[in-house]
Scaffold this motif. Sequence first.
Motif, PDB file in Angstrom:
ATOM      1  N   CYS A   1       0.817  -1.215   0.000  1.00 14.95           N
ATOM      2  CA  CYS A   1       0.000   0.000   0.000  1.00 14.95           C
ATOM      3  C   CYS A   1       0.851   1.266   0.000  1.00 14.95           C
ATOM      4  CB  CYS A   1      -0.971  -0.003   1.182  1.00 14.95           C
ATOM      5  SG  CYS A   1      -0.167  -0.098   2.784  1.00 14.95           S
ATOM      6  N   ARG A   2       2.094   1.151   0.427  1.00 18.63           N
ATOM      7  CA  ARG A   2       2.993   2.315   0.421  1.00 18.63           C
ATOM      8  C   ARG A   2       3.776   2.409  -0.870  1.00 18.63           C
ATOM      9  NH1 ARG A   2       4.848   1.419   6.598  1.00 18.63           N
ATOM     10  NH2 ARG A   2       2.923   2.154   7.538  1.00 18.63           N
ATOM     11  N   THR A   3       4.049   1.274  -1.500  1.00 18.06           N
ATOM     12  CA  THR A   3       4.810   1.303  -2.745  1.00 18.06           C
ATOM     13  C   THR A   3       3.920   1.512  -3.964  1.00 18.06           C
ATOM     14  OG1 THR A   3       4.717  -1.105  -2.916  1.00 18.06           O
ATOM     15  CG2 THR A   3       6.654  -0.152  -1.841  1.00 18.06           C
ATOM     16  N   ASN A   4       2.644   1.102  -3.871  1.00 21.78           N
ATOM     17  CA  ASN A   4       1.719   1.237  -4.995  1.00 21.78           C
ATOM     18  C   ASN A   4       0.354   1.686  -4.469  1.00 21.78           C
ATOM     19  OD1 ASN A   4       0.423   1.119  -7.435  1.00 21.78           O
ATOM     20  ND2 ASN A   4       0.501  -1.103  -7.620  1.00 21.78           N
ATOM     21  N   PRO A   5       0.229   2.912  -3.955  1.00 24.47           N
ATOM     22  CA  PRO A   5      -1.038   3.338  -3.357  1.00 24.47           C
ATOM     23  C   PRO A   5      -2.203   3.399  -4.339  1.00 24.47           C
ATOM     24  CG  PRO A   5       0.539   5.144  -3.392  1.00 24.47           C
ATOM     25  CD  PRO A   5       1.256   3.931  -3.860  1.00 24.47           C
ATOM     26  N   ALA A   6      -1.925   3.604  -5.619  1.00 21.51           N
ATOM     27  CA  ALA A   6      -3.012   3.686  -6.604  1.00 21.51           C
ATOM     28  C   ALA A   6      -3.800   2.378  -6.689  1.00 21.51           C
ATOM     29  CB  ALA A   6      -2.443   4.041  -7.968  1.00 21.51           C
ATOM     30  N   LEU A   7      -3.158   1.269  -6.368  1.00 24.25           N
ATOM     31  CA  LEU A   7      -3.832  -0.028  -6.405  1.00 24.25           C
ATOM     32  C   LEU A   7      -4.962  -0.091  -5.385  1.00 24.25           C
ATOM     33  CD1 LEU A   7      -3.839  -2.967  -7.520  1.00 24.25           C
ATOM     34  CD2 LEU A   7      -2.204  -3.507  -5.700  1.00 24.25           C
ATOM     35  N   PHE A   8      -4.869   0.675  -4.294  1.00 15.98           N
ATOM     36  CA  PHE A   8      -5.808   0.587  -3.187  1.00 15.98           C
ATOM     37  C   PHE A   8      -6.894   1.666  -3.223  1.00 15.98           C
ATOM     38  CE2 PHE A   8      -1.965  -1.537  -2.142  1.00 15.98           C
ATOM     39  CZ  PHE A   8      -2.398  -2.703  -1.562  1.00 15.98           C
ATOM     40  N   VAL A   9      -6.896   2.491  -4.271  1.00 14.14           N
ATOM     41  CA  VAL A   9      -7.935   3.509  -4.435  1.00 14.14           C
ATOM     42  C   VAL A   9      -9.203   2.812  -4.896  1.00 14.14           C
ATOM     43  CG1 VAL A   9      -8.631   5.555  -5.735  1.00 14.14           C
ATOM     44  CG2 VAL A   9      -6.274   5.311  -4.954  1.00 14.14           C
ATOM     45  N   HIS A  10     -10.298   3.100  -4.206  1.00 15.33           N
ATOM     46  CA  HIS A  10     -11.564   2.471  -4.559  1.00 15.33           C
ATOM     47  C   HIS A  10     -12.698   3.376  -4.082  1.00 15.33           C
ATOM     48  CE1 HIS A  10     -14.673  -0.526  -5.105  1.00 15.33           C
ATOM     49  NE2 HIS A  10     -15.039  -0.360  -3.854  1.00 15.33           N
ATOM     50  N   GLU A  11     -13.608   3.689  -4.965  1.00 14.19           N
ATOM     51  CA  GLU A  11     -14.779   4.507  -4.636  1.00 14.19           C
ATOM     52  C   GLU A  11     -16.011   3.612  -4.643  1.00 14.19           C
ATOM     53  OE1 GLU A  11     -14.722   7.775  -3.882  1.00 14.19           O
ATOM     54  OE2 GLU A  11     -12.564   7.893  -4.206  1.00 14.19           O
ATOM     55  N   HIS A  12     -17.082   4.095  -4.040  1.00 14.34           N
ATOM     56  CA  HIS A  12     -18.341   3.341  -4.047  1.00 14.34           C
ATOM     57  C   HIS A  12     -18.769   3.080  -5.490  1.00 14.34           C
ATOM     58  CE1 HIS A  12     -19.083   3.670   0.208  1.00 14.34           C
ATOM     59  NE2 HIS A  12     -18.789   4.951   0.155  1.00 14.34           N
ATOM     60  N   GLY A  13     -19.222   1.878  -5.765  1.00  8.14           N
ATOM     61  CA  GLY A  13     -19.749   1.549  -7.081  1.00  8.14           C
ATOM     62  C   GLY A  13     -18.704   1.231  -8.120  1.00  8.14           C
ATOM     63  N   GLN A  14     -17.457   1.163  -7.756  1.00 12.49           N
ATOM     64  CA  GLN A  14     -16.408   0.866  -8.738  1.00 12.49           C
ATOM     65  C   GLN A  14     -16.187  -0.632  -8.893  1.00 12.49           C
ATOM     66  OE1 GLN A  14     -12.874   2.987  -7.510  1.00 12.49           O
ATOM     67  NE2 GLN A  14     -12.998   4.216  -9.350  1.00 12.49           N
ATOM     68  N   THR A  15     -17.224  -1.362  -9.047  1.00  7.96           N
ATOM     69  CA  THR A  15     -17.076  -2.799  -9.265  1.00  7.96           C
ATOM     70  C   THR A  15     -17.786  -3.235 -10.533  1.00  7.96           C
ATOM     71  OG1 THR A  15     -19.003  -3.205  -7.866  1.00  7.96           O
ATOM     72  CG2 THR A  15     -16.829  -3.366  -6.816  1.00  7.96           C
ATOM     73  N   SER A  16     -18.168  -2.268 -11.352  1.00  7.36           N
ATOM     74  CA  SER A  16     -18.931  -2.617 -12.544  1.00  7.36           C
ATOM     75  C   SER A  16     -18.049  -3.189 -13.643  1.00  7.36           C
ATOM     76  CB  SER A  16     -19.691  -1.396 -13.054  1.00  7.36           C
ATOM     77  OG  SER A  16     -18.778  -0.353 -13.310  1.00  7.36           O
ATOM     78  N   SER A  17     -16.823  -2.718 -13.786  1.00  9.00           N
ATOM     79  CA  SER A  17     -15.983  -3.208 -14.882  1.00  9.00           C
ATOM     80  C   SER A  17     -15.052  -4.328 -14.395  1.00  9.00           C
ATOM     81  CB  SER A  17     -15.147  -2.066 -15.464  1.00  9.00           C
ATOM     82  OG  SER A  17     -14.145  -1.686 -14.559  1.00  9.00           O
ATOM     83  N   LYS A  18     -14.631  -5.139 -15.322  1.00  8.50           N
ATOM     84  CA  LYS A  18     -13.721  -6.238 -14.998  1.00  8.50           C
ATOM     85  C   LYS A  18     -12.385  -5.700 -14.509  1.00  8.50           C
ATOM     86  CE  LYS A  18     -11.657 -10.449 -16.858  1.00  8.50           C
ATOM     87  NZ  LYS A  18     -11.089 -10.705 -15.595  1.00  8.50           N
ATOM     88  N   GLU A  19     -11.927  -4.584 -15.070  1.00  6.26           N
ATOM     89  CA  GLU A  19     -10.654  -3.994 -14.639  1.00  6.26           C
ATOM     90  C   GLU A  19     -10.716  -3.574 -13.168  1.00  6.26           C
ATOM     91  OE1 GLU A  19     -12.263  -2.564 -17.452  1.00  6.26           O
ATOM     92  OE2 GLU A  19     -11.207  -3.954 -18.773  1.00  6.26           O
ATOM     93  N   ASP A  20     -11.853  -2.976 -12.756  1.00  5.69           N
ATOM     94  CA  ASP A  20     -12.014  -2.571 -11.366  1.00  5.69           C
ATOM     95  C   ASP A  20     -12.022  -3.786 -10.437  1.00  5.69           C
ATOM     96  OD1 ASP A  20     -12.103   0.166 -11.829  1.00  5.69           O
ATOM     97  OD2 ASP A  20     -14.290   0.198 -12.048  1.00  5.69           O
ATOM     98  N   ARG A  21     -12.760  -4.814 -10.830  1.00  9.60           N
ATOM     99  CA  ARG A  21     -12.817  -6.027  -9.996  1.00  9.60           C
ATOM    100  C   ARG A  21     -11.452  -6.690  -9.893  1.00  9.60           C
ATOM    101  NH1 ARG A  21     -17.728  -6.504 -12.822  1.00  9.60           N
ATOM    102  NH2 ARG A  21     -16.800  -8.003 -14.257  1.00  9.60           N
ATOM    103  N   ASP A  22     -10.698  -6.712 -11.005  1.00 11.27           N
ATOM    104  CA  ASP A  22      -9.348  -7.294 -10.983  1.00 11.27           C
ATOM    105  C   ASP A  22      -8.413  -6.480 -10.090  1.00 11.27           C
ATOM    106  OD1 ASP A  22     -10.173  -9.286 -12.677  1.00 11.27           O
ATOM    107  OD2 ASP A  22      -9.287  -8.385 -14.486  1.00 11.27           O
TER     108      ASP A  22
END
Length: 163
Positions: A26-47
């Motif tokens: 989470c410190r080396t790649n913080p962008a991986l842990f960004v998640h907003e409500h409803g961001q599970t619609s696309s396969k990329e978000d779920r992955d």
Amino acid sequence: MRTATTPAPEADPRIPFPHTNTVLACRTNPALFVHEHGQTSSKEDRDRIERARTACRGCPIAAGCLKWALANPKLTPTGIWAATTSWDRAGLRRRLQIRHGLDWVGVVAAADRDRARRNQARPPAPDPVPAASPMWTSHYQPWREPLTPGQQQRNRELLHLQA
């Protein structure tokens, strides 16, 4: 959204954020842990969410991170924290309130303090005994007293009878 007149929310001091010197995902790649409500619609978000959860599962401070995230909902309204989404954390908070009452944070913090106190009072674990080379060990203790001449004669007679 916070404005200049709205102070930033304070973290609950009863459950401190865990500390480690280990390099964390989470410190080396913080962008991986960004998640907003409803961001599970696309396969990329779920992955991405699954990759973040996988990284959290191997984290040495995941349990402490989850406690901190649960105790500080205003500081963790979004994102992946200890392999949980905000939706997961809301459900966990509800279950903690049902189980421990409205001051569940105080109950969890007191349990953590008691556990730490017990661990400090506990003597250090002994060094593990190295395993014996055979797969089994014997509890045989050699006779510690010398045999009398009468016992030696009796043993010889028993050996001759069996032969």
